[in-house]
Design a protein around this motif. Structure first.
Motif, mmCIF file in Angstrom:
data_model
loop_
_atom_site.group_PDB
_atom_site.id
_atom_site.type_symbol
_atom_site.label_atom_id
_atom_site.label_comp_id
_atom_site.label_asym_id
_atom_site.label_seq_id
_atom_site.Cartn_x
_atom_site.Cartn_y
_atom_site.Cartn_z
ATOM 1 N N GLN A 405 -14.101 -37.782 -29.292
ATOM 2 C CA GLN A 405 -13.200 -38.604 -28.474
ATOM 3 C C GLN A 405 -12.804 -39.884 -29.210
ATOM 4 N N ALA A 408 -10.258 -39.007 -31.843
ATOM 5 C CA ALA A 408 -8.961 -38.759 -31.228
ATOM 6 C C ALA A 408 -8.281 -40.059 -30.820
ATOM 7 N N SER A 413 -4.503 -38.568 -31.220
ATOM 8 C CA SER A 413 -4.273 -37.142 -30.992
ATOM 9 C C SER A 413 -5.120 -36.685 -29.812
ATOM 10 N N GLU A 414 -5.023 -35.382 -29.510
ATOM 11 C CA GLU A 414 -5.839 -34.814 -28.451
ATOM 12 C C GLU A 414 -7.291 -34.697 -28.929
ATOM 13 N N PRO A 415 -8.272 -34.826 -28.003
ATOM 14 C CA PRO A 415 -9.693 -34.765 -28.409
ATOM 15 C C PRO A 415 -10.174 -33.335 -28.626
ATOM 16 N N THR A 416 -9.500 -32.609 -29.533
ATOM 17 C CA THR A 416 -9.928 -31.261 -29.884
ATOM 18 C C THR A 416 -10.037 -31.181 -31.398
ATOM 19 N N ALA A 419 -6.628 -30.329 -33.063
ATOM 20 C CA ALA A 419 -5.646 -31.419 -33.040
ATOM 21 C C ALA A 419 -6.009 -32.517 -34.033
ATOM 22 N N ARG A 423 -3.889 -33.675 -37.219
ATOM 23 C CA ARG A 423 -3.518 -35.086 -37.408
ATOM 24 C C ARG A 423 -3.999 -35.607 -38.761
ATOM 25 N N LYS A 551 3.763 -26.804 -35.833
ATOM 26 C CA LYS A 551 4.683 -26.926 -34.707
ATOM 27 C C LYS A 551 6.071 -26.514 -35.165
#
Length: 564
Positions: A405, A408, A413-416, A419, A423, A551
């Protein structure tokens, strides 16, 4: 068994039913002998009271531990009646236990209660400890050495006794005068005969006058009437006419059945209530244990995370020490033996220059301990990005959600893991992007399209490289954009209005259409894309220059696009 002494003019009876003629004692002993004898009597009774309390403690141990079961007795009452009948049996033991309960309830005030007789009038207040203590305090206040009557009067002051209800009149159970005999072995007057001359004070006892003139209240169960020198069973049941016997028997049977049914219902209700309460207590205990286990698990997780972090810091410290040691060795080697070290390839000045470059590189390296002590003097944004990437790697290695977290949040970015990894790949392009953009801006005669051609390659990290550019470079980009905007505006003066054009394009844009962005200030204005899905007012576009990126598509309103 209930025994009560009825005093008369011929004798004075003690609570142990022993009459002592005080006047004759005074006349037969001298004053000196009287004092000694009186002191000895008081000490003897004090010892008896002390041994009586000791016996109570032993009786409580026998009852609480159920040691009487070893002798084959079914319950405590049976044990008392069999083994302690000479000392009053179960009734006397119950009185002593009640007195012990009174003393334990009043606490420190219990030292003023010397024996069971003094505690007897206080027993009715034992369920109300505050009132019981108040009664004892009143008795002590009125008399420092209170007697049984003092305690009784104090208890009556605190909680007055209600007047005894007179028993309803009924037919006399025993014709009077009636000759009876005490047949209960536990009674002190066992085997003595007496006469019932007066009305009984209650339905369960009779006032018996014995041959020595003493009158005692004796339970009906302890008496047997005598008739023609034959002992007959004594009963307290009323005699009814024969014609009512059958009706009374039927009524009695109905009541017994009703009582049995009510007892069964009460037993079932109590069992259900006890079971529900037990289940509730078990659930509460399970819940509390689960919460405790969860808390312990969280604490263990936190400790493990802390240990992992400390281990990482220890490794960093170890590597830092090795680098510093290596640096010292290199400095010593360059200082002491420059000729042997470099031979004929480098001069001493070149060695010093290389040494300075090494020092400069080490100074520019990020030290976690120095960052913990003071903020960085330069490259703060670079430090933050590197810290985010490092936290992402730590989170992947340690499977730490909090580190994930934090990474991120820093990287935006997203907490995955995927991702953050994507990034991090984008940010690796940042130095190259800044270098290329600065190179194109430094060219003489640079135009907006020259800048846009380079900037499109790094569109996904536009905000990142803009923060790295200087204010002068950003002002230059803004000026180029404004100049090109003015040129486009002049060309569009005589062209079709945007609303009409947008209306025609909305009708023509369908799946398979080749489009670009309608905003000339957008980097996608010169890009090429294909509509792959029509959602009505919106479409999904797959951009050709994004085909090598994770993307590849994006969603737009139709009026944001233009046909090519």
């Amino acid at each position: 068994m209930t025994t009560q002494t009825i005093s008369n003019s011929s004798a004075v009876c003690t609570e142990d039913n022993t009459a002592i003629d005080q006047h004759s004692s005074v006349n037969t002993v001298s004053t000196h002998d009287y004092s000694l004898l009186n002191s000895s009597i008081q000490e003897t009774f004090t010892s008896l009271d002390r041994f009586e309390w000791q016996a109570v403690s032993e009786v409580m141990q026998m009852r609480d531990k159920q040691l009487y079961l070893e002798a084959g007795y079914a319950d405590f009452k049976q044990y008392c009646q069999a083994e302690l009948s000479a000392w009053g049996g179960h009734r006397r033991i119950t009185q002593l236990l009640g007195a012990k309960r009174v003393i334990d309830t009043v606490g420190e005030l219990g030292q003023h209660i010397k024996n069971e007789r003094q505690a007897r009038p206080l027993l009715r207040l034992v369920k109300e400890p505050e009132k019981l203590k108040q009664a004892v305090a009143i008795a002590i206040k009125e008399n420092p050495s209170p007697s049984q009557s003092d305690f009784a009067a104090a208890a009556n002051k605190v909680v007055p006794r209600l007047p005894r209800q007179k028993a309803p009149s009924q037919e006399p159970m025993v014709p009077r005068p009636t000759k009876v005999k005490v047949t209960s072995p536990s009674h002190p007057r066992y085997g003595d005969e007496g006469i019932i001359e007066t009305e009984a004070p209650n339905p369960t006892g009779q006032i018996v006058t014995f041959a020595d003139g003493e009158k005692l209240l004796v339970n009906n169960d302890d008496l047997t009437p005598l008739s023609n020198d034959v002992i007959e069973s004594f009963t307290i049941e009323r005699k009814y006419p024969p014609e009512y016997a059958e009706a009374l028997a039927a009524i009695k049977q109905q009541y017994e059945q009703k009582i049995e049914r009510l007892e069964q219902e009460l037993r079932i209700g109590l069992l259900s209530e006890a079971k529900a309460k037990a289940e509730e207590q078990v659930l509460e205990q399970l819940t509390s244990w689960q919460k405790l286990f969860q808390q312990q698990k969280e604490q263990n997780t936190q400790l493990q995370q802390r240990l992992d972090e400390m281990e990482v810091l220890r490794q960093f410290e170890h590597e830092n020490q090795q680098l510093k040691q290596r640096l010292v060795e290199l400095e010593n080697a360059l200082t002491e033996r420059p000729a042997q070290q470099w031979g004929n390839t480098l001069t001493q000045q070149a060695a010093k220059a290389l040494n300075k470059e090494v020092l400069r590189s080490l100074e520019n390296a990020i030290d976690l301990r120095s960052l913990a002590v003071e903020p960085p003097k330069e490259n703060a944004q670079e430090c933050l990005r590197l810290m985010g990437i490092a936290l992402g790697n730590l989170a992947s290695a340690m499977n730490n959600t909090q580190a994930l977290q934090a990474a991120a949040l820093i990287l935006g970015s997203e907490p995955t893991p995927s991702a953050i990894a994507y990034r991090a790949e984008q940010l690796q392009l940042l130095p190259q992007a800044v270098s290329d953009i600065r190179a194109v801006l430094s060219k003489p005669g640079c135009s907006w399209w020259d800048y846009l051609e380079v900037a499109q390659e790094y569109e996904v990290i536009k905000q990142d490289y803009l923060t790295e550019l200087t204010p002068q470079e950003i002002d230059l980009i803004t000026a180029l954009e404004k100049a090109e905007s003015d040129k486009i505006t002049e060309r569009l003066v005589h062209s079709q209005t945007p609303s009409d054009s947008g209306s025609d394009e909305n009708k023509l844009i369908t799946v398979g259409s080749i489009v670009a962005h309608a905003d000339q200030y957008c980097a996608l204005y010169v890009a090429t894309g294909e509509v792959i899905e029509d959602l009505g007012d919106e479409v999904w576009v797959a951009w050709e220059h994004w085909k090598d990126r994770p993307k590849k598509t994006d969603r737009y309103f139709k009026d944001e696009l233009r046909l090519l």
